[in-house]
Design a protein around this motif. Structure first.
Motif, PDB file in Angstrom:
ATOM      1  N   ASP A  49       0.725  -1.030   0.143  1.00  0.00           N
ATOM      2  CA  ASP A  49      -0.008   0.157  -0.124  1.00  0.00           C
ATOM      3  C   ASP A  49       0.732   1.343   0.020  1.00  0.00           C
ATOM      4  O   ASP A  49       2.177   1.185   0.076  1.00  0.00           O
ATOM      5  N   PRO A  50       0.320   2.321  -0.205  1.00  0.00           N
ATOM      6  CA  PRO A  50       1.188   3.595  -0.185  1.00  0.00           C
ATOM      7  C   PRO A  50       2.162   3.713   1.042  1.00  0.00           C
ATOM      8  O   PRO A  50       3.268   4.434   0.967  1.00  0.00           O
ATOM      9  N   ARG A  51       2.044   3.065   2.313  1.00  0.00           N
ATOM     10  CA  ARG A  51       2.777   3.161   3.172  1.00  0.00           C
ATOM     11  C   ARG A  51       3.779   2.141   3.523  1.00  0.00           C
ATOM     12  O   ARG A  51       4.753   1.886   4.264  1.00  0.00           O
ATOM     13  N   SER A  52       3.676   0.967   2.551  1.00  0.00           N
ATOM     14  CA  SER A  52       4.756   0.122   2.798  1.00  0.00           C
ATOM     15  C   SER A  52       6.115   0.347   2.414  1.00  0.00           C
ATOM     16  O   SER A  52       6.307   0.966   1.457  1.00  0.00           O
ATOM     17  N   THR A  53       6.947  -0.007   3.293  1.00  0.00           N
ATOM     18  CA  THR A  53       8.492   0.195   3.054  1.00  0.00           C
ATOM     19  C   THR A  53       9.297  -1.083   2.965  1.00  0.00           C
ATOM     20  O   THR A  53       8.872  -2.221   3.264  1.00  0.00           O
ATOM     21  N   LEU A  60       9.827   3.719   0.232  1.00  0.00           N
ATOM     22  CA  LEU A  60       8.426   3.469   0.021  1.00  0.00           C
ATOM     23  C   LEU A  60       8.309   2.646  -1.330  1.00  0.00           C
ATOM     24  O   LEU A  60       8.695   3.244  -2.385  1.00  0.00           O
ATOM     25  N   ASP A  63       6.686   4.173  -4.687  1.00  0.00           N
ATOM     26  CA  ASP A  63       7.512   5.183  -5.105  1.00  0.00           C
ATOM     27  C   ASP A  63       8.320   4.884  -6.367  1.00  0.00           C
ATOM     28  O   ASP A  63       9.125   5.792  -7.094  1.00  0.00           O
ATOM     29  N   CYS A  83      11.898  -3.609  -2.043  1.00  0.00           N
ATOM     30  CA  CYS A  83      11.429  -2.838  -3.053  1.00  0.00           C
ATOM     31  C   CYS A  83      12.206  -3.225  -4.460  1.00  0.00           C
ATOM     32  O   CYS A  83      11.944  -2.419  -5.499  1.00  0.00           O
TER      33      CYS A  83
END
Length: 186
Positions: A49-53, A60, A63, A83
């Motif tokens: 999700d947008p907060r997954s790191t 992120l 991104d 990532c």
């Protein structure tokens, strides 16, 4: 009315006790086997999700382009995210990696959007990988992951590289040291 434990019963108490304990042990082993099997069947990849790191560097995931990855370790209900597939293989192939891995998942780039990959997870060990293509992931050169050979070959035709199976990937192919030294954009 006689019970099984009456002294007049043909089976001695000791035999009944041993048989009962063996039966309970058998039930316990069956239950353990089922729960281990059920936990493997219940294991599904988590979605980013947008907060997954990324667990290695805190980036992120949403991104950056290219295939993402995740590992489920024994005793950990949530996966660790990566990532880039290079980070996944770098982690899995390090000699100091001793944690028991329940499963590792990568994204199928034959189905996912390269620039904003979401979904399309499959088990990493079942994958085909393209090394040396012109497409970059979040860490630069990456291993493009595919579940089907025809899609991997189409990718190679467009972007170059060579096809590898999971077992063919070696530590020197996924070395993370010095990446910034060779990046002329920095």
């Amino acid at each position: 009315m006689k019970t099984l434990l009456d002294s007049s019963t043909k089976l001695p108490r000791r035999s009944l006790l041993i048989a009962g304990m063996a039966g309970l042990a058998g039930l316990g082993l069956t239950a353990c086997g089922k729960s281990a099997e059920d936990s493997q069947q219940a294991l599904v990849p988590a979605e980013i999700d947008p907060r997954s790191t990324c667990d290695l560097d805190g980036m992120l995931l949403a991104d950056y382009p290219g295939p993402k990855a995740q590992i489920f370790y024994e005793g950990t209900p949530q996966p660790l995210f990566f990532c880039d597939t290079v980070e996944l293989f770098n982690t899995l192939l390090r000699p100091e990696q001793v944690r028991a891995v329940r499963a590792a998942f990568v994204q199928d780039m034959g189905l996912a959007d390269w620039d904003q990959p979401r979904g399309h997870w499959f088990e990493a060990k079942n994958g085909l990988y393209v090394l040396g293509s012109k497409r970059h992931g979040s860490m630069g050169p990456t291993l493009a992951s595919f579940s089907r050979e025809d899609q991997a070959q189409a990718f190679i035709k467009s972007w170059g590289g060579r096809l590898l199976r999971y077992a063919e990937i070696r530590p020197e192919m996924v070395d993370l040291s010095g990446g910034a030294l060779h990046d002329s954009r920095m």
